[in-house]
Scaffold this active site. Structure first.
Site, PDB file in Angstrom:
ATOM      1  N   GLY A  27       0.832  -1.213   0.000  1.00  0.00           N
ATOM      2  CA  GLY A  27       0.000   0.000   0.000  1.00  0.00           C
ATOM      3  C   GLY A  27       0.862   1.257   0.000  1.00  0.00           C
ATOM      4  O   GLY A  27       2.080   1.188   0.120  1.00  0.00           O
ATOM      5  N   ARG A  28       0.190   2.411  -0.106  1.00  0.00           N
ATOM      6  CA  ARG A  28       0.965   3.651  -0.224  1.00  0.00           C
ATOM      7  C   ARG A  28       1.723   3.971   1.066  1.00  0.00           C
ATOM      8  O   ARG A  28       2.879   4.362   1.035  1.00  0.00           O
ATOM      9  CB  ARG A  28       0.036   4.798  -0.610  1.00  0.00           C
ATOM     10  CG  ARG A  28      -0.350   4.702  -2.089  1.00  0.00           C
ATOM     11  CD  ARG A  28      -1.203   5.844  -2.535  1.00  0.00           C
ATOM     12  NE  ARG A  28      -2.475   5.854  -1.795  1.00  0.00           N
ATOM     13  CZ  ARG A  28      -3.490   6.649  -2.076  1.00  0.00           C
ATOM     14  NH1 ARG A  28      -3.393   7.504  -3.078  1.00  0.00           N
ATOM     15  NH2 ARG A  28      -4.609   6.615  -1.386  1.00  0.00           N
ATOM     16  N   MET A  29       1.072   3.780   2.213  1.00  0.00           N
ATOM     17  CA  MET A  29       1.780   3.996   3.468  1.00  0.00           C
ATOM     18  C   MET A  29       2.755   2.851   3.735  1.00  0.00           C
ATOM     19  O   MET A  29       3.864   3.061   4.199  1.00  0.00           O
ATOM     20  CB  MET A  29       0.786   4.131   4.630  1.00  0.00           C
ATOM     21  CG  MET A  29       0.136   5.490   4.721  1.00  0.00           C
ATOM     22  SD  MET A  29       1.299   6.843   5.110  1.00  0.00           S
ATOM     23  CE  MET A  29       1.483   6.589   6.883  1.00  0.00           C
ATOM     24  N   HIS A  35      -7.066  19.492   1.170  1.00  0.00           N
ATOM     25  CA  HIS A  35      -6.620  18.174   0.719  1.00  0.00           C
ATOM     26  C   HIS A  35      -6.742  18.084  -0.793  1.00  0.00           C
ATOM     27  O   HIS A  35      -7.308  18.982  -1.438  1.00  0.00           O
ATOM     28  CB  HIS A  35      -7.444  17.063   1.386  1.00  0.00           C
ATOM     29  CG  HIS A  35      -7.015  16.769   2.791  1.00  0.00           C
ATOM     30  ND1 HIS A  35      -7.482  17.496   3.861  1.00  0.00           N
ATOM     31  CD2 HIS A  35      -6.151  15.859   3.310  1.00  0.00           C
ATOM     32  CE1 HIS A  35      -6.917  17.025   4.978  1.00  0.00           C
ATOM     33  NE2 HIS A  35      -6.116  16.040   4.673  1.00  0.00           N
ATOM     34  N   LYS A  76     -10.246  13.598  -2.796  1.00  0.00           N
ATOM     35  CA  LYS A  76     -10.648  13.097  -1.479  1.00  0.00           C
ATOM     36  C   LYS A  76     -12.176  13.014  -1.402  1.00  0.00           C
ATOM     37  O   LYS A  76     -12.871  13.921  -1.851  1.00  0.00           O
ATOM     38  CB  LYS A  76     -10.132  14.038  -0.386  1.00  0.00           C
ATOM     39  CG  LYS A  76     -10.362  13.512   1.043  1.00  0.00           C
ATOM     40  CD  LYS A  76      -9.710  14.446   2.073  1.00  0.00           C
ATOM     41  CE  LYS A  76     -10.029  14.048   3.496  1.00  0.00           C
ATOM     42  NZ  LYS A  76      -9.548  12.706   3.866  1.00  0.00           N
ATOM     43  N   GLY A 122     -10.679  13.788   8.668  1.00  0.00           N
ATOM     44  CA  GLY A 122     -10.605  13.203  10.000  1.00  0.00           C
ATOM     45  C   GLY A 122      -9.771  14.046  10.962  1.00  0.00           C
ATOM     46  O   GLY A 122     -10.148  14.249  12.117  1.00  0.00           O
TER      47      GLY A 122
END
Lengths: 267, 267, 267, 267
Positions: D14-16, D156, D160, D166
């Site tokens: 994943g990206r993270m 953002h 999104k 959040g």
């Protein structure tokens, strides 16, 4: 009505003094005991500040105003030259000093603290009454623990004589105390135009912008891997200091001894 | 498909060159004729930039790539040392040069323009391909006619060697041309910390902030009676230049002669 | 001294009117022919604005002031209700109107233009006299051609009744005219808190912030691949409009017919 | 060398997850025990993230990786659906979980805490690993005690889905807890364009800007008499979270039980 705090304003004709007179005349918790100005007196204090007649004539004699015996607090925005004498005089007559002038030596502060203790009254000397500016400085010092890379940019009117500003130097001192020692930037860095990198302070830089139309603004910028954090305070006018002055007047009624620095009232 | 513009990328292994290779491989209007890099070759151009295999092997020989005869445009982000020779070579083979390097002399530009005219092709040399940066500079120069009081603050990564940045000096030149002569600030102004007032340019000041996490940002602040106007451009990554590079590639197909400066394409 | 422009100020007791009176009394190119206010009169115009006695008593009768025959320009910051009648009256007496009120219909503007032409005098109706605000709007519209993705954020005092502000709507109109049609954002976008995405205008969003201590600020933010461009105007006080009012007074002396919109004087 | 913390990365594709793999491979205090991804496996973990071969092949089986018995910490950036099971599995095998996923119920957190206590290991669940964002939230809550008038503006990318973000909702909650109850703005206020005043939360407003080129930015603006205070955090890329992830990995080695929220590590 009898519960109102009775305030003597010294330096009533100055730019900050006028704002204090306005505050005291318009705030329902305060009443004007006397207004003093060495060069601008014999006119009604209300008229002086563009308000209706207040029934209090500006006088040139501070001691007489303090000796009258009915004042609770002296607010003094005069000059470093007269501030020490005014403060001592105020304490002598049992009037709590709230002083917005810089230039006191540590010895003078200690001496005035002793006098306040002896009289059993509170006192306050504060070079900066801006709650927002104090928060900015506190947050900047806190952030510097986690983000040691930072620069300060401060903005003032284009006729200001000194650079960087007193507030930015105070901020820089607080940051230097909080963060780990660090010399920022590339050691090989070169200024194509001299001075471009700003003023050096303890490993970081302070930049002073001077422009017409600006009153007082300051930004502390922190840079780290993939992010920046900015804390910015903009003051638009002298009136912005008055909530702090009022808080000082109220606080000084409730303790004994001399406090230096308004930040003691901000957690 | 045959209408795609065929591009040779020189300096393909450099930081800007890799972005150009990505652009050319991913943009449906462009196709990669060749990728050249003196020190980093013999690998697939797609792999070089973290994309799937592209079927084009990076080569070390620019002349061979240009001589192959099927390229429309050369995009070159190399060094001031090699840029002139690369540009001349490109024109010689009828390939339109789009050059993102500084350091050309006026004589060199004139000479390359003549070569372009002789070959009947277009060419472009642009030290800055950022459309946003060019708009910022244009607006700043325009605003300076009405608001002659201003300062420039520019932000770059903390390892940058020179201050102020090339973009800020270019902005300063454009402002100096547009506004009336003016020496800003208080003539009696004093720096308590040397350099605090920034670098002096034609009556105004440039401040260079250097922080980790910052790529390239610039703000021009104008101050006047009761107001400030700010024009700010933030670049977050090299990829931000690619829309400008693509516009350059397209434009160069449509005229004859050499154009210096990307701002010619922005009204 | 005889070359000074002679100005009648209508609505002299209002917040903008007072600033105009101050401007006219303090500017060496202008002189106060008369000051008119329906509800606040019979006091000296200087005293009204906190300046020394001016020797001009505020009157309640506009027609008499215009009929006196020695005025060059009428500056009127009153209400949409009285503005049309005041403008027509001014033209009738050969006094050039400079009007800072909104609410004129296109038919009224046409009619007043004809009257100006007949009298051989100039006239100006301008909903916004802020040079900085006009530059911001012009730059925003120009930038929107290259960066069609944008949002507007405007800041005003927390007691303002309408949102978004007139200036932001005017900016939005100018942007909508300049840029290609575009509906920004994710079509599947959902507001977890209603209104979070701001007010919708022609494919983009306007956000209205209302806070005490703020006078009037606006920022237009453009986002594109790897970059943002921001154009921001901060007004700190009503006095910031006066350079524009003065420019209007000077300009109106030099042409014939009615001009609508101060932006005609800004290239 | 044997002192390096051995890390299993779950959701490595994943990206993270990719950023975490890069961090672990490049940081000299960490070593990669295993990399797990359900859909993207059987390739070398170094290659996956554009680094040289790492000698660790990405696997699809988390339990096997944890059961291998040589890992100290699991870093998991997967989905709310799988996060609870992954965390419980990790604790079962004595591997300390560092979880960057939202969506745990209070009961689940309590249960996982008990499991950590039983195993005598530490654990961390943190919806936000950005030190800068956490400082911004802390400062905003602190400032709200003195400046109860505020608005939040968050920025953002334009794709999104949810608004407000959040982080902005978490900030709003912390502010609501800290400040006195207050409904800001003019009670008679009217939206000319619906939604212009933003999303309402506990008396103040949140504005969500969505633009291409923006990663994640947030500003909290406080307004008071004559001044504004701004606290702004700009994230430029996912890599900006990694210093926080590393701090989490180190911290989790030194305590017993489950901590929820990264802000516990920031004074």
């Amino acid at each position: 009505m009898n519960n109102k705090i009775r305030v003597v304003v010294s330096g009533a004709g100055g730019r900050m003094g006028r704002e204090v007179v306005k505050l005291v005349l318009q705030d329902e918790d305060l009443t004007l005991a006397a207004a003093v100005d060495r060069s601008l007196h014999d006119i009604d204090a209300g008229r002086l500040v563009g308000l209706p007649e207040a029934g209090v004539t500006v006088t040139g004699d501070l001691e007489a105003a303090l000796a009258a015996g009915d004042a609770d607090v002296l607010v003094d925005f005069t000059t470093p030259q007269s501030a020490y004498a005014n403060t001592a005089l105020s304490i002598k007559y049992g009037v709590r000093p709230v002083i917005g002038t810089t230039g006191f030596t540590p010895e003078q502060i200690e001496e005035l603290d002793k006098q306040c203790q002896d009289q059993g009254i509170g006192g306050l000397i504060a070079p900066n009454f801006s709650i927002g500016a104090i928060l900015m400085m506190k947050f900047a010092a806190q952030a510097a623990k986690y983000f040691p890379h930072l620069e300060i940019i401060e903005y003032h009117g284009d006729q200001k004589l000194d650079a960087p500003s007193g507030t930015s130097i105070k901020t820089a001192e607080m940051i230097a105390e909080a963060r780990e020692e660090l010399r920022q930037g590339n050691p090989q860095e070169e200024e194509v135009i001299e001075g471009a990198r700003g003023g050096y302070y303890n490993g970081f830089r302070i930049h002073s912008v001077r422009l017409p139309g600006v009153f007082a603004q300051q930004e502390v910028v922190f840079g780290s891997f993939g992010q920046t954090l900015k804390i910015r305070h903009d003051s638009y006018e002298r009136a912005g200091y008055m909530p702090g002055v009022k808080l000082g007047i109220e606080k000084v009624m409730g303790y004994t001894g001399l406090i230096y620095g308004f930040d003691h009232f901000i957690e």
